[in-house]
Design a protein around this motif. Structure first.
Motif, short mmCIF file in Angstrom:
data_model
loop_
_atom_site.label_atom_id
_atom_site.label_comp_id
_atom_site.label_asym_id
_atom_site.label_seq_id
_atom_site.Cartn_x
_atom_site.Cartn_y
_atom_site.Cartn_z
N ALA A 59 12.59 -7.68 -0.20
CA ALA A 59 13.10 -7.54 1.16
C ALA A 59 13.07 -6.09 1.64
CB ALA A 59 14.52 -8.08 1.26
N LEU A 60 12.84 -5.16 0.71
CA LEU A 60 12.87 -3.73 1.04
C LEU A 60 11.49 -3.14 1.26
CD1 LEU A 60 15.57 -2.57 -1.54
CD2 LEU A 60 15.90 -3.05 0.89
N ARG A 61 10.50 -3.99 1.46
CA ARG A 61 9.13 -3.47 1.60
C ARG A 61 8.99 -2.48 2.75
NH1 ARG A 61 7.73 -9.04 0.87
NH2 ARG A 61 7.28 -9.19 3.08
N ALA A 62 9.76 -2.67 3.81
CA ALA A 62 9.64 -1.78 4.97
C ALA A 62 10.77 -0.76 5.03
CB ALA A 62 9.60 -2.60 6.26
N ASP A 63 11.61 -0.70 4.02
CA ASP A 63 12.72 0.24 4.02
C ASP A 63 12.19 1.67 3.92
OD1 ASP A 63 14.80 1.97 2.48
OD2 ASP A 63 15.96 0.27 3.20
N PRO A 64 12.60 2.58 4.81
CA PRO A 64 12.04 3.94 4.80
C PRO A 64 12.34 4.70 3.51
CG PRO A 64 13.87 3.74 6.37
CD PRO A 64 13.51 2.36 5.95
N VAL A 65 13.48 4.46 2.89
CA VAL A 65 13.80 5.13 1.63
C VAL A 65 12.82 4.70 0.54
CG1 VAL A 65 15.52 5.30 -0.22
CG2 VAL A 65 16.23 5.47 2.16
N VAL A 66 12.53 3.41 0.47
CA VAL A 66 11.60 2.89 -0.52
C VAL A 66 10.19 3.39 -0.24
CG1 VAL A 66 10.58 0.78 -1.46
CG2 VAL A 66 13.03 0.88 -0.97
N LEU A 67 9.81 3.43 1.02
CA LEU A 67 8.47 3.88 1.38
C LEU A 67 8.24 5.33 0.96
CD1 LEU A 67 8.02 2.36 4.96
CD2 LEU A 67 7.36 1.40 2.77
N ARG A 68 9.21 6.19 1.20
CA ARG A 68 9.05 7.60 0.84
C ARG A 68 9.04 7.78 -0.68
NH1 ARG A 68 11.96 8.37 5.79
NH2 ARG A 68 13.98 8.14 4.75
N ALA A 69 9.85 7.00 -1.39
CA ALA A 69 9.86 7.09 -2.85
C ALA A 69 8.53 6.63 -3.43
CB ALA A 69 11.00 6.27 -3.43
N ASN A 70 7.90 5.65 -2.82
CA ASN A 70 6.59 5.18 -3.27
C ASN A 70 5.53 6.26 -3.17
OD1 ASN A 70 7.46 2.60 -3.85
ND2 ASN A 70 6.77 1.72 -1.92
N GLU A 71 5.63 7.07 -2.12
CA GLU A 71 4.55 8.02 -1.81
C GLU A 71 4.50 9.21 -2.76
OE1 GLU A 71 3.78 7.62 2.95
OE2 GLU A 71 5.40 8.89 2.28
N ASP A 72 5.67 9.79 -3.06
CA ASP A 72 5.65 11.04 -3.80
C ASP A 72 6.99 11.24 -4.50
OD1 ASP A 72 5.10 13.52 -4.80
OD2 ASP A 72 4.72 14.50 -2.88
N SER A 73 6.95 11.33 -5.83
CA SER A 73 8.18 11.52 -6.59
C SER A 73 8.16 12.85 -7.35
CB SER A 73 8.40 10.36 -7.57
OG SER A 73 7.29 10.24 -8.45
N ARG A 74 7.38 13.81 -6.86
CA ARG A 74 7.26 15.11 -7.54
C ARG A 74 8.45 16.01 -7.21
NH1 ARG A 74 1.95 17.32 -5.11
NH2 ARG A 74 2.99 16.39 -3.29
N GLY A 75 8.82 16.84 -8.19
CA GLY A 75 9.78 17.90 -7.96
C GLY A 75 11.19 17.42 -7.65
N LEU A 76 12.03 18.36 -7.19
CA LEU A 76 13.42 18.06 -6.89
C LEU A 76 13.53 17.04 -5.76
CD1 LEU A 76 16.41 18.61 -7.34
CD2 LEU A 76 16.24 20.56 -5.76
N ARG A 77 12.66 17.18 -4.76
CA ARG A 77 12.69 16.21 -3.67
C ARG A 77 12.39 14.80 -4.19
NH1 ARG A 77 9.33 17.54 1.68
NH2 ARG A 77 10.97 19.13 1.73
#
Length: 430
Positions: A59-77
């Protein structure tokens, strides 16, 4: 035997279980598969008895938090993004687990529970008093001294290879705690302290039987695994005649040179419009025809163009990979285990554009095996870079010949048949 199969996730997490269910049924066994409501129709079309459970994280496929985590998990951010991802996921995972436990109680007692590591169904097996067999679609769960855990980012010294696997189950435990401990007590009448039971261990502490549903020849070298771990080969459903290629897609394929396939599976990012423009620009720059899959993968078709040809591009929603990929000149994908397996089997060169989890590992392996150009991470995906990779994949004779040879090699191994034999042995010795 009666086998209960339990999985959750995207289409790539469901299809191998449909293949296993088919193999078990063909061998004369009774099978029930439990998975998300979203794939009830897919299971029905395969003729597999299916008990749907909560879609949960889907159900979270369009959740903005999930979308950003999918894209890039490098570094502190990236650490912050992953922490927020866990916060979003946990309540949905708890609903999945609660629904799963309730529905297992309504089923006949199985002889074995076969499950995905990210669904802690081994606790249900402990309650039922039957063996639990985890299925790993990627290396990274079972420790070996010969290879660092590919699910752990960064380079590690060889001395830490085995130790790096200690963290494999931490994310799953974090996702389901404290719901798992509570449900063990309230729903199953088990001790809450047992919620940390590893997927690799039986309740008596002995090693559990593990199925690794990938081909050993994709691994670097020959890693040593415990004798209870069986690397079977990829699981594929036999091609049957129930699917017919749509006439417009067939016409597109017949109208010119072999196209490339571009699709990113269930992985969705937060920049779908920009990515769609980059993909279309890359196709034009590379001078290739393309079949572009939209679906969940974050690439969108121009308005009104789904299922139509636009400038040598044909847009599809979903199409069986095993039927489409052999018709392609090259396959650009996200590097999910299921899509990688289908691409390998098709014998076509690849362009792998990974997001996260196991995808960077598969991208690196495809390149190391001489089947794909260097990985193109999603955060680095531009029209120019994708165009260069597509051009090489289509025109590099060594990539093409290597992919064809590798495809023939893995097609000779029947992973489902091997898995059925292992499960029969597990039940017979229980």
């Amino acid at each position: 035997m009666k086998a209960l199969l339990v999985t959750h996730g995207s289409r790539g997490d469901i299809q191998p279980y449909l293949a296993l269910a088919g193999g078990l049924t063909a061998a004369g066994h009774d099978v029930t598969l439990m998975g998300p409501y979203a794939f009830s129709e897919l299971a029905g079309s395969a003729g597999v008895p299916y008990v749907p459970i909560e879609d949960g994280p889907l159900a979270l496929r369009a959740d903005p938090v999930v979308l950003r985590a999918n894209e890039d998990s490098r570094g502190l951010r990236g650490v912050v993004r992953q922490a927020r991802w866990f916060g979003r996921m946990r309540p949905h995972c708890a609903k999945v687990l609660e629904d799963l436990m309730a529905k297992v109680k309504g089923q006949p007692r199985p002889d074995v529970v076969v499950f995905a590591p990210w669904v802690p169904a081994h606790h249900l097996a402990a309650w039922l008093g039957v063996p639990a067999v985890p299925v790993c679609f990627q290396p990274g769960w079972v420790p070996t001294p010969d290879m660092a855990n590919p699910l752990v980012s960064g380079r590690l010294p060889a001395l830490l290879s085995r130790a790096s696997y200690a963290v494999a189950e931490w994310p799953i435990r974090l996702l389901y705690a404290p719901a798992l401990s509570r449900l063990r007590r309230e729903s199953l009448g088990l001790s809450g302290r047992g919620s940390k039971l590893s997927i690799l261990s039986r309740p008596d502490g002995k090693p559990a039987t593990v199925l690794q549903a990938f081909d050993p020849c994709v691994l670097p070298g020959t890693p040593r695994y415990p004798p209870t771990t069986h690397t079977t080969g990829f699981w594929h459903r036999p091609a049957k005649g129930e699917w017919r290629m749509p006439a417009d897609l067939r016409s597109f394929l017949d109208a010119g040179d072999r196209p490339v396939y571009i699709g990113f599976g269930s992985m969705v990012g937060s920049r779908s419009a920009a990515k769609s423009r980059a993909v279309l620009a890359a196709v034009r720059q590379a001078g290739v025809r393309a079949v572009i899959a939209t679906g969940w993968g974050g690439v969108t078709a121009p308005e009104g163009q789904q299922g139509r040809t636009v400038d040598e591009v044909f847009f599809v929603d979903q199409v069986p990979h095993e039927r489409l990929f052999p018709h392609m000149a090259a396959i650009a994908h996200h590097g999910g285990a299921g899509t990688t397996a289908s691409a390998l089997r098709s014998g076509r060169p690849q362009v792998v554009c990974p997001f996260t989890f196991d995808q960077p590992f598969w991208a690196q392996r495809m390149h190391a095996l001489g089947l794909a150009p260097a990985p193109l991470a999603q955060y680095d995906l531009t029209a120019d870079r994708l165009a260069a990779s597509l051009h090489r994949a289509v025109n590099d004779r060594e990539l093409t010949e290597g992919a064809e040879q590798f495809g023939r090699r893995i097609a000779a191994r029947n992973g489902v048949e091997k898995a059925v034999e292992v499960l029969e042995t597990v039940v017979a010795s229980a």
